[in-house]
Design a protein around this motif. Structure first.
Motif, mmCIF file in Angstrom:
data_model
loop_
_atom_site.group_PDB
_atom_site.id
_atom_site.type_symbol
_atom_site.label_atom_id
_atom_site.label_comp_id
_atom_site.label_asym_id
_atom_site.label_seq_id
_atom_site.Cartn_x
_atom_site.Cartn_y
_atom_site.Cartn_z
ATOM 1 N N MET A 196 0.816 -1.226 0.000
ATOM 2 C CA MET A 196 0.000 0.000 0.000
ATOM 3 C C MET A 196 0.845 1.270 0.000
ATOM 4 S SD MET A 196 -3.138 -0.897 -0.323
ATOM 5 C CE MET A 196 -4.045 0.595 0.097
ATOM 6 N N CYS A 197 2.111 1.156 -0.446
ATOM 7 C CA CYS A 197 2.983 2.329 -0.511
ATOM 8 C C CYS A 197 3.199 2.831 -1.940
ATOM 9 C CB CYS A 197 4.333 2.038 0.132
ATOM 10 S SG CYS A 197 4.295 1.993 1.932
ATOM 11 N N ASP A 198 2.486 2.237 -2.896
ATOM 12 C CA ASP A 198 2.476 2.791 -4.248
ATOM 13 C C ASP A 198 1.397 3.865 -4.307
ATOM 14 O OD1 ASP A 198 4.495 1.152 -5.225
ATOM 15 O OD2 ASP A 198 3.089 -0.418 -5.849
ATOM 16 N N ALA A 199 1.740 5.024 -4.842
ATOM 17 C CA ALA A 199 0.788 6.130 -4.951
ATOM 18 C C ALA A 199 0.618 6.506 -6.410
ATOM 19 C CB ALA A 199 1.274 7.339 -4.154
ATOM 20 N N TRP A 200 -0.643 6.492 -6.873
ATOM 21 C CA TRP A 200 -0.980 6.949 -8.217
ATOM 22 C C TRP A 200 -1.540 8.358 -8.106
ATOM 23 C CZ3 TRP A 200 -1.047 1.895 -6.876
ATOM 24 C CH2 TRP A 200 -0.504 0.982 -7.779
ATOM 25 N N ILE A 201 -1.034 9.271 -8.916
ATOM 26 C CA ILE A 201 -1.372 10.690 -8.832
ATOM 27 C C ILE A 201 -1.790 11.179 -10.211
ATOM 28 C CG2 ILE A 201 -0.468 13.006 -8.317
ATOM 29 C CD1 ILE A 201 1.537 11.623 -6.406
ATOM 30 N N THR A 202 -2.884 11.943 -10.273
ATOM 31 C CA THR A 202 -3.313 12.526 -11.551
ATOM 32 C C THR A 202 -2.779 13.949 -11.676
ATOM 33 O OG1 THR A 202 -5.437 13.106 -10.518
ATOM 34 C CG2 THR A 202 -5.370 11.129 -11.880
ATOM 35 N N LEU A 203 -2.145 14.211 -12.814
ATOM 36 C CA LEU A 203 -1.647 15.538 -13.179
ATOM 37 C C LEU A 203 -2.537 16.009 -14.330
ATOM 38 C CD1 LEU A 203 2.162 14.643 -13.155
ATOM 39 C CD2 LEU A 203 0.732 15.393 -11.238
ATOM 40 N N SER A 204 -3.589 16.731 -13.978
ATOM 41 C CA SER A 204 -4.717 16.846 -14.906
ATOM 42 C C SER A 204 -4.461 17.736 -16.106
ATOM 43 C CB SER A 204 -5.961 17.308 -14.133
ATOM 44 O OG SER A 204 -6.395 16.294 -13.256
ATOM 45 N N THR A 205 -3.835 18.905 -15.919
ATOM 46 C CA THR A 205 -3.660 19.786 -17.075
ATOM 47 C C THR A 205 -2.638 19.250 -18.060
ATOM 48 O OG1 THR A 205 -2.195 21.133 -15.687
ATOM 49 C CG2 THR A 205 -4.430 21.941 -16.026
ATOM 50 N N THR A 206 -1.715 18.402 -17.608
ATOM 51 C CA THR A 206 -0.778 17.778 -18.539
ATOM 52 C C THR A 206 -1.247 16.393 -18.972
ATOM 53 O OG1 THR A 206 0.581 16.986 -16.679
ATOM 54 C CG2 THR A 206 1.213 19.078 -17.705
ATOM 55 N N GLY A 207 -2.440 15.980 -18.519
ATOM 56 C CA GLY A 207 -3.082 14.768 -19.015
ATOM 57 C C GLY A 207 -2.386 13.477 -18.656
ATOM 58 N N ARG A 208 -1.768 13.425 -17.458
ATOM 59 C CA ARG A 208 -0.976 12.248 -17.119
ATOM 60 C C ARG A 208 -1.439 11.592 -15.818
ATOM 61 N NH1 ARG A 208 5.109 14.138 -17.083
ATOM 62 N NH2 ARG A 208 4.196 15.929 -15.990
ATOM 63 N N LEU A 209 -1.289 10.281 -15.780
ATOM 64 C CA LEU A 209 -1.397 9.493 -14.558
ATOM 65 C C LEU A 209 0.002 8.987 -14.251
ATOM 66 C CD1 LEU A 209 -3.046 7.942 -12.341
ATOM 67 C CD2 LEU A 209 -3.210 6.070 -14.011
ATOM 68 N N VAL A 210 0.509 9.289 -13.051
ATOM 69 C CA VAL A 210 1.864 8.894 -12.688
ATOM 70 C C VAL A 210 1.832 8.044 -11.421
ATOM 71 C CG1 VAL A 210 2.895 10.918 -13.777
ATOM 72 C CG2 VAL A 210 2.306 10.988 -11.333
ATOM 73 N N LYS A 211 2.924 7.341 -11.193
ATOM 74 C CA LYS A 211 3.046 6.464 -10.032
ATOM 75 C C LYS A 211 4.361 6.737 -9.329
ATOM 76 C CE LYS A 211 3.466 1.477 -9.042
ATOM 77 N NZ LYS A 211 3.539 0.136 -9.687
ATOM 78 N N THR A 212 4.328 6.739 -8.001
ATOM 79 C CA THR A 212 5.537 6.942 -7.216
ATOM 80 C C THR A 212 5.431 6.150 -5.927
ATOM 81 O OG1 THR A 212 7.048 8.639 -6.359
ATOM 82 C CG2 THR A 212 4.713 8.977 -5.950
ATOM 83 N N ARG A 213 6.544 5.974 -5.243
ATOM 84 C CA ARG A 213 6.537 5.332 -3.941
ATOM 85 C C ARG A 213 6.249 6.384 -2.869
ATOM 86 N NH1 ARG A 213 5.762 0.320 -2.853
ATOM 87 N NH2 ARG A 213 7.323 0.211 -1.201
ATOM 88 N N TRP A 214 5.429 5.999 -1.872
ATOM 89 C CA TRP A 214 5.051 6.921 -0.794
ATOM 90 C C TRP A 214 5.766 6.506 0.481
ATOM 91 C CZ3 TRP A 214 3.346 11.288 -2.207
ATOM 92 C CH2 TRP A 214 2.777 12.165 -1.295
ATOM 93 N N ASP A 215 5.899 7.448 1.422
ATOM 94 C CA ASP A 215 6.687 7.191 2.626
ATOM 95 C C ASP A 215 5.896 6.534 3.758
ATOM 96 O OD1 ASP A 215 5.107 9.317 3.317
ATOM 97 O OD2 ASP A 215 6.734 10.649 3.928
ATOM 98 N N GLU A 216 4.618 6.243 3.525
ATOM 99 C CA GLU A 216 3.815 5.507 4.487
ATOM 100 C C GLU A 216 2.695 4.797 3.720
ATOM 101 O OE1 GLU A 216 1.192 7.679 7.109
ATOM 102 O OE2 GLU A 216 1.507 9.542 5.983
ATOM 103 N N PRO A 217 2.191 3.678 4.259
ATOM 104 C CA PRO A 217 1.153 2.954 3.530
ATOM 105 C C PRO A 217 -0.188 3.663 3.559
ATOM 106 C CG PRO A 217 1.613 1.886 5.633
ATOM 107 C CD PRO A 217 2.639 2.970 5.459
ATOM 108 N N GLY A 218 -0.897 3.582 2.441
ATOM 109 C CA GLY A 218 -2.244 4.112 2.385
ATOM 110 C C GLY A 218 -3.224 3.190 3.099
ATOM 111 N N LEU A 219 -4.379 3.735 3.396
ATOM 112 C CA LEU A 219 -5.443 2.961 4.032
ATOM 113 C C LEU A 219 -6.091 2.064 2.995
ATOM 114 C CD1 LEU A 219 -7.282 2.501 6.537
ATOM 115 C CD2 LEU A 219 -8.714 4.354 5.669
ATOM 116 N N GLU A 220 -6.216 0.771 3.319
ATOM 117 C CA GLU A 220 -6.886 -0.146 2.405
ATOM 118 C C GLU A 220 -8.381 0.143 2.405
ATOM 119 O OE1 GLU A 220 -7.236 -4.940 1.487
ATOM 120 O OE2 GLU A 220 -5.740 -4.168 2.910
ATOM 121 N N LEU A 221 -8.956 0.348 1.233
ATOM 122 C CA LEU A 221 -10.377 0.694 1.124
ATOM 123 C C LEU A 221 -11.240 -0.539 1.368
ATOM 124 C CD1 LEU A 221 -10.215 3.038 -1.999
ATOM 125 C CD2 LEU A 221 -10.171 3.672 0.429
#
Length: 286
Positions: A257-282
């Motif tokens: 749960m430390c992979d983070a997907w981020i939308t960069l909307s005006t440049t039309g991109r979906l990017v992925k990066t490693r995060w420094d803490e785990p996200g909450l499982e939905l």
């Protein structure tokens, strides 16, 4: 950051799927799109202006639709076909249906972001519409996914956008775009005033959010783009993404749960990066 997809028409609402793909909405394209590494596939042309999305308890995709944009006036579109609504997409058949376009006889304006609690109830924001110098009211709503019941929690906000739940399910966090503030609601109380958590410094605005396993709210940050992390007691820090004005959404996934997907909307991109803490499982997954 790794580019997962590009050439998207103002992507938002990333939903991380079990097969490794990520579903996004394309606000300016009126589409729901599945993204793999360097590859995209249209799930459906839903129309209007899809803003946020989440998997519900039945495995369907639930979508906040703001009704679309008037690209001539550069404002929210209004009139027939541009109603704000909540929609359900069957991912197997790719068919979609409208669940809600009003509450207590009052039309929804521009539903923006959505989250589900562990009991299967949806929580969504309505940002309000801006048109001809007028901005309509914003608010927080709660509803059942079968289309049978919708409740207004708060109708008099400025510009509610991102929404998410605390790890214990007791609280609803809501980000206000124009005030760059994070608010907290008690999930069990209807018709309430929220508690202020924090305000981001500088010339920024808030968009959608995701919560970490530790209970921190990671809020996509506009204008001076990045992700602002806010602890439950109001401490604020920011992860900058230089050159990006419209960083609009973040979603967590991966084995830890430390992979983070981020939308960069005006440049039309979906990017992925490693995060420094785990996200909450939905509570629900595709």
């Amino acid at each position: 950051m790794e580019i997962v997809a590009e050439g998207l028409a103002f992507p938002e609402g990333p939903v991380v799927m079990a097969d490794g793909s990520v579903i996004v909405v394309e606000l300016a394209g009126g589409r729901i799109t599945r993204c793999w590494n360097g590859r995209t596939e249209t799930i459906c042309d839903i129309g209007g202006g899809p803003n946020g999305a989440a998997i519900g308890p039945d495995g369907a995709l639930y979508v906040c639709n703001s009704g679309g944009l008037d690209l001539v006036k550069l404002q929210h579109a209004r009139g027939a076909g541009h109603e704000g609504r909540i929609e359900r997409v069957d991912l197997a058949t790719r068919r979609f249906e409208r669940l809600y376009d009003g509450c207590d006889g009052i039309a929804l304006e521009a539903p923006n972001d959505i989250a589900f609690d562990a009991e299967g109830r949806m929580w969504f924001t309505d940002m309000g519409k801006t048109h001809d110098g007028i901005h309509t009211a914003s608010g927080l709503f709660s509803a059942l996914p079968d289309g049978s019941s919708v409740t207004a929690i708060h109708r008099h906000a400025i510009s509610y956008n991102g929404v998410g739940l605390s790890p214990d399910g007791r609280h609803i966090y809501v980000a206000d775009t124009h005030q760059a503030r994070l608010w907290r609601y008690d999930r069990k109380v209807e018709a309430q005033r929220p508690t202020w958590v924090a305000t981001a410094p500088g010339p920024v605005g808030f968009d959608s959010l995701a919560v970490t396993a530790a209970g921190n709210a990671c809020v996509a940050t506009l204008y001076d783009g990045g992700i602002t992390t806010i602890t439950p007691d109001g401490m604020v820090k920011k992860f900058d993404i230089p050159g990006e004005r419209y960083v609009t959404n973040i979603a967590f996934g991966g084995a830890d749960m430390c992979d983070a997907w981020i939308t960069l909307s005006t440049t039309g991109r979906l990017v992925k990066t490693r995060w420094d803490e785990p996200g909450l499982e939905l509570p629900y997954h595709g």
